[in-house]
Structure formats: C-alpha cells, structure tokens
Design a protein around this motif. Structure first.
Motif, PDB file in Angstrom:
ATOM      1  N   ARG A 284       0.854  -1.191   0.000  1.00 57.90           N
ATOM      2  CA  ARG A 284       0.000   0.000   0.000  1.00 57.90           C
ATOM      3  C   ARG A 284       0.888   1.239   0.000  1.00 57.90           C
ATOM      4  N   LEU A 285       0.644   2.124  -0.937  1.00 54.76           N
ATOM      5  CA  LEU A 285       1.408   3.364  -1.040  1.00 54.76           C
ATOM      6  C   LEU A 285       0.453   4.527  -0.807  1.00 54.76           C
ATOM      7  N   SER A 286       0.864   5.469   0.044  1.00 57.29           N
ATOM      8  CA  SER A 286       0.027   6.647   0.252  1.00 57.29           C
ATOM      9  C   SER A 286       0.911   7.878   0.345  1.00 57.29           C
ATOM     10  N   GLY A 287       0.287   9.022   0.321  1.00 61.11           N
ATOM     11  CA  GLY A 287       1.035  10.282   0.383  1.00 61.11           C
ATOM     12  C   GLY A 287       1.096  10.935  -0.983  1.00 61.11           C
ATOM     13  N   PRO A 288       1.566  12.194  -1.004  1.00 63.93           N
ATOM     14  CA  PRO A 288       1.511  12.985  -2.249  1.00 63.93           C
ATOM     15  C   PRO A 288       2.306  12.383  -3.402  1.00 63.93           C
ATOM     16  N   GLY A 289       3.353  11.598  -3.111  1.00 61.80           N
ATOM     17  CA  GLY A 289       4.173  11.049  -4.197  1.00 61.80           C
ATOM     18  C   GLY A 289       3.675   9.708  -4.722  1.00 61.80           C
ATOM     19  N   ALA A 290       2.661   9.155  -4.066  1.00 65.64           N
ATOM     20  CA  ALA A 290       2.253   7.774  -4.376  1.00 65.64           C
ATOM     21  C   ALA A 290       1.779   7.617  -5.819  1.00 65.64           C
ATOM     22  N   ALA A 291       1.131   8.652  -6.352  1.00 60.44           N
ATOM     23  CA  ALA A 291       0.583   8.546  -7.704  1.00 60.44           C
ATOM     24  C   ALA A 291       1.683   8.443  -8.761  1.00 60.44           C
ATOM     25  N   GLN A 292       2.881   8.911  -8.424  1.00 63.83           N
ATOM     26  CA  GLN A 292       3.993   8.877  -9.395  1.00 63.83           C
ATOM     27  C   GLN A 292       4.899   7.661  -9.198  1.00 63.83           C
ATOM     28  N   ALA A 293       4.623   6.864  -8.183  1.00 61.77           N
ATOM     29  CA  ALA A 293       5.540   5.766  -7.841  1.00 61.77           C
ATOM     30  C   ALA A 293       5.401   4.594  -8.808  1.00 61.77           C
ATOM     31  N   THR A 294       6.507   3.891  -9.015  1.00 63.63           N
ATOM     32  CA  THR A 294       6.459   2.599  -9.694  1.00 63.63           C
ATOM     33  C   THR A 294       7.118   1.582  -8.780  1.00 63.63           C
ATOM     34  N   VAL A 295       6.776   0.312  -8.989  1.00 66.75           N
ATOM     35  CA  VAL A 295       7.234  -0.743  -8.084  1.00 66.75           C
ATOM     36  C   VAL A 295       7.813  -1.895  -8.879  1.00 66.75           C
ATOM     37  N   ARG A 296       8.879  -2.454  -8.351  1.00 69.68           N
ATOM     38  CA  ARG A 296       9.526  -3.615  -8.940  1.00 69.68           C
ATOM     39  C   ARG A 296       9.847  -4.579  -7.806  1.00 69.68           C
ATOM     40  N   PHE A 297       9.952  -5.849  -8.109  1.00 72.36           N
ATOM     41  CA  PHE A 297      10.367  -6.826  -7.114  1.00 72.36           C
ATOM     42  C   PHE A 297      11.703  -7.425  -7.557  1.00 72.36           C
ATOM     43  N   PRO A 298      12.841  -6.837  -7.156  1.00 67.24           N
ATOM     44  CA  PRO A 298      14.153  -7.327  -7.616  1.00 67.24           C
ATOM     45  C   PRO A 298      14.408  -8.778  -7.216  1.00 67.24           C
ATOM     46  N   SER A 299      13.744  -9.271  -6.173  1.00 69.02           N
ATOM     47  CA  SER A 299      13.965 -10.659  -5.753  1.00 69.02           C
ATOM     48  C   SER A 299      13.484 -11.641  -6.821  1.00 69.02           C
ATOM     49  N   GLU A 300      12.692 -11.164  -7.778  1.00 69.49           N
ATOM     50  CA  GLU A 300      12.217 -12.066  -8.833  1.00 69.49           C
ATOM     51  C   GLU A 300      13.328 -12.423  -9.820  1.00 69.49           C
TER      52      GLU A 300
ATOM     53  N   VAL B 260      11.875  -8.960  -2.035  1.00 75.83           N
ATOM     54  CA  VAL B 260      12.476  -7.622  -2.022  1.00 75.83           C
ATOM     55  C   VAL B 260      11.660  -6.743  -2.961  1.00 75.83           C
ATOM     56  N   TYR B 261      11.206  -5.611  -2.425  1.00 74.68           N
ATOM     57  CA  TYR B 261      10.466  -4.688  -3.289  1.00 74.68           C
ATOM     58  C   TYR B 261      11.241  -3.394  -3.411  1.00 74.68           C
ATOM     59  N   GLU B 262      11.037  -2.736  -4.536  1.00 73.84           N
ATOM     60  CA  GLU B 262      11.752  -1.487  -4.811  1.00 73.84           C
ATOM     61  C   GLU B 262      10.727  -0.474  -5.297  1.00 73.84           C
ATOM     62  N   ILE B 263      10.655   0.632  -4.581  1.00 72.25           N
ATOM     63  CA  ILE B 263       9.689   1.659  -4.941  1.00 72.25           C
ATOM     64  C   ILE B 263      10.456   2.867  -5.450  1.00 72.25           C
ATOM     65  N   GLN B 264      10.097   3.311  -6.632  1.00 70.39           N
ATOM     66  CA  GLN B 264      10.803   4.421  -7.243  1.00 70.39           C
ATOM     67  C   GLN B 264       9.858   5.600  -7.450  1.00 70.39           C
ATOM     68  N   VAL B 265      10.305   6.774  -6.981  1.00 71.11           N
ATOM     69  CA  VAL B 265       9.572   8.024  -7.234  1.00 71.11           C
ATOM     70  C   VAL B 265      10.594   8.997  -7.794  1.00 71.11           C
ATOM     71  N   GLY B 266      10.486   9.335  -9.066  1.00 69.92           N
ATOM     72  CA  GLY B 266      11.510  10.163  -9.708  1.00 69.92           C
ATOM     73  C   GLY B 266      12.851   9.453  -9.636  1.00 69.92           C
ATOM     74  N   GLN B 267      13.857  10.131  -9.082  1.00 68.62           N
ATOM     75  CA  GLN B 267      15.182   9.515  -8.957  1.00 68.62           C
ATOM     76  C   GLN B 267      15.314   8.740  -7.655  1.00 68.62           C
ATOM     77  N   ASP B 268      14.329   8.863  -6.772  1.00 66.08           N
ATOM     78  CA  ASP B 268      14.449   8.252  -5.444  1.00 66.08           C
ATOM     79  C   ASP B 268      13.972   6.810  -5.450  1.00 66.08           C
ATOM     80  N   VAL B 269      14.759   5.974  -4.770  1.00 62.17           N
ATOM     81  CA  VAL B 269      14.455   4.546  -4.734  1.00 62.17           C
ATOM     82  C   VAL B 269      14.476   4.061  -3.293  1.00 62.17           C
ATOM     83  N   LEU B 270      13.467   3.319  -2.924  1.00 62.12           N
ATOM     84  CA  LEU B 270      13.437   2.673  -1.616  1.00 62.12           C
ATOM     85  C   LEU B 270      13.359   1.170  -1.829  1.00 62.12           C
ATOM     86  N   GLN B 271      14.214   0.449  -1.117  1.00 61.93           N
ATOM     87  CA  GLN B 271      14.086  -1.008  -1.150  1.00 61.93           C
ATOM     88  C   GLN B 271      13.664  -1.497   0.219  1.00 61.93           C
TER      89      GLN B 271
END
Ligand SMILES: [Zn+2]
Length: 363
Positions: free
Chosen positions: A116-132, A168-179
């Motif tokens: 679940r993604l929330s907050g002002p940046g959530a609409a621009q986020a993309t998600v990947r699962f690098p563990s795949e 492992v999930y990776e959430i990207q918003v612009g240049q920012d990445v969270l794993q």
C-alpha cells in the motif's frame, strides 16, 4: 490436478529450496542498514516508511523504550545495503518523504499480498520486485504501476512456490528509490508421490500439451485494468477440499517435483462452476492436462483458472460477472475423480485461493 486416492508420503524432499538463489539473496540483502535518528522521528513513522512494524524495530534493536533520541543509531530491516550506498548517508527516509509504504511483516510461500502506497508522491511511484530476478517466474522484475484504491495506491505481489527467500520490493519516485524486504516462511507439506497410472500419466506426454501451455501462458501475459469491484467468492458449492494448495508432488515414480498451483475441491460431477469475480474469459475449451478449462482475466495481472470440467459453458472474449456459471465439475484431463481445481494466478504465478475468498484484495 487431483489424485484423491493417493496416500501422502512422509519424508520431506531434500534440495527443494534452491540453494544457489538463497546464497545470492543473502549476499545482496544480508546486512541491515544503520540509520541515525533525526528530530521528529518516531518508531511508528520509521516502521511505516520502511515497510516494517514497531515490534520488529524494537526486536531488531533490542529497545527497552519506544522513545527515540536524536543521534541514536537504529538498524532498519527494510533497507538493503545497495540502497544505503546509493543514497546520502543517513537520509534514506527523506528520499521517500512523499510516499508512505505499508507492506506485510511476513509472508508464506504461495501468498498473494499487496503493498500500500500513500502520500503525495504515491501517484507517481512505480514498483519492482528485484527478488524475482533469478526466480523461475514470468517477466521477472517487471515495473508495475500502482492501482488507485481509495486514498491509496496498491501493487499486487506474490511469493513463488518453492522459494522461501525474502521478497524484495523497490519503490521508485523520480530519482528516489526505496528497497524493502519481507521475510518468507515455507509451507510445511510432505512430498506427495502420486504414481499416476500410465493411462493418466500419458496425458503429460500428449502432443497437444504444447498448445495448451501456450494458451495459458498468453493469458498470464495479459495486463488489463482491474475488472472487479466486489469481494471474490468461492467457485462452487463444494463438499470438501481434497488437495491443498502448494503441495509438492511427483506425478510418476522418480519424476520431477512439481507444486500444486491450485486447490482441489470435491464436488459431484455436474456441480455448477462459477466465476470467482468479474472479468473476461480468455481461454475456454477441452485440453489434455487441464481438461475442460476456463481462464478468466480479472485485470491487474490476476487470472483465475478452472480445471477438469466436464462442460465449459462460456466462450473466449465473453465478459462474465461474479457468480456467473462458466462450466460444470467433471474429471477430464489429468484427473482421477470429479473435482474442481481452482487456481488464482498473479502475473502467472500460483497463489493460495483461500487468501482471496470473500475479500476485495488478498490477505
Ligand atoms: Zn489440482
């Protein structure tokens, strides 16, 4: 596929877990990240930002109080060393300040789940699962666009059968990445040796099987918009569950280990089979292994599959609604008795049907 008369055997299978993948994951994600507490930080906020729980942060850091002190160092389970190295030290949370991520604390093999993604940046986020990457999955590491759901955006994930290394999930918003990563536990099921009689096992060698597999692979590759808005419902009024989801089995003596990607429900031949939710029929017909088969694309990468039916009463391209009849229970294909084999596949991988029933999203 079902084998009601087979006796489950006791010894577990050695080597079911792919050791090579386990090692690779440990190397990549084995180290928790150190984080320096900043003014305004709370355990609750840090847990939310890193897809973990307050309890997990307390456990990981052996904390005796929930009060944090500025400058205090914390171990964060949700951030890999790779992410930490790529960012300015100590600023990991600010990189995702526009997005709050909620992820399950733990998962089991074969689970479907949602981020679940929330907050002002959530609409621009993309998600990947690098563990795949390195898993035997379709389109590994596919970049996913979260789906609007009320005030949030969500992404469907799944844990592949046979793997108990962390997701492992990776959430990207612009240049920012969270794993982040989510630990996975296995399913404690002994190997079932089916030893199918040659008359039935020969269907595994049927030359028409290639076309059958190609038809379902095409269904798995579809990426259409979410078609449902109501909770999922059972596919038939059934007497009992005869074979569990995720069961490791061999079909013939000394054959390769395969997982049971669906759940088998016992029901008399002729029992009505119903669509578990709204969607479009993308496969409908008789096939050598799956027998009388219907595949429904529900959108959002989710398909439901109904095997071994004696009759299929829908056509490819037809829109169906939740509870609509799609066929009748039978024992066609690789089956030894009347039952419904139901699969719920997320981007082509089998997930536990029980996790979907009577809910809008899997739990
Ligand atoms: Zn089955």
């Amino acid at each position: 596929m079902n084998q009601p008369h087979a006796k489950p055997s006791v010894p577990p299978v050695p080597g079911l877990v792919r050791a090579a993948c386990l090692v690779a994951t440990a190397l990549l994600f084995g180290t928790a990240n150190a984080y320096t507490v900043k003014p305004g930080d709370t355990l609750y906020r840090l847990a939310q930002l890193h897809g973990t729980t307050v309890a997990e942060l307390i456990r990981l850091n052996s904390l005796t109080s929930t009060t944090l002190e500025v400058g205090q160092t914390l171990r964060l389970p949700g951030v890999s060393t790779a992410t930490a190295n790529a960012s300015v030290p100590g600023t990991v949370p600010s990189r995702i300040s526009g997005v709050t991520v909620n992820a399950p604390a733990t998962l089991r093999m074969g689970d479907a789940f949602i981020l679940r993604l929330s907050g002002p940046g959530a609409a621009q986020a993309t998600v990947r699962f690098p563990s795949e990457a390195g898993e035997d999955v379709r389109l590994p590491g596919e970049r996913l666009t979260p789906i609007p759901a009320g005030n949030e955006f969500i992404v469907l994930g799944r844990v592949v059968l046979g793997k108990n290394t962390p997701v492992v999930y990776e959430i990207q918003v612009g240049q920012d990445v969270l794993q982040g990563r989510i630990p996975v536990t296995g399913l404690p099921q002994p190997l079932q040796r089916l030893n199918l009689p040659p008359r039935i096992a020969s269907k595994l060698e049927d030359p028409a099987r290639k076309a059958e597999d190609a038809a379902v692979e095409q269904a798995y590759a579809r990426r259409t918009a979410q078609a449902w808005s109501r909770p999922f419902q059972p596919a038939a009024a059934v007497r009992a569950r005869s074979s569990a989801f995720g069961q490791p089995r061999t079909y013939v003596a000394n054959g390769p280990v395969a997982y049971h990607y669906g759940t088998d429900y016992l029901a008399p031949a002729g029992t009505t089979v119903m669509a578990v939710n709204d969607g479009t029929v993308v496969v409908a017909g008789m096939y050598p292994v799956r027998g009388g088969l219907v595949v429904i694309d529900h959108g959002a990468g989710l398909t439901s599959l109904y095997f071994h039916q004696r009759a299929v009463t829908v056509k490819v391209g037809q829109k169906v609604t939740r509870g609509q009849k799609v066929g009748e229970v039978g024992s066609t294909g690789l089956s030894t008795g009347a039952h419904l084999h139901l699969e719920m596949r997320v981007r082509g991988e089998g997930t536990d049907p029980a996790g979907w029933m009577n809910r809008l999203w899997p739990k």
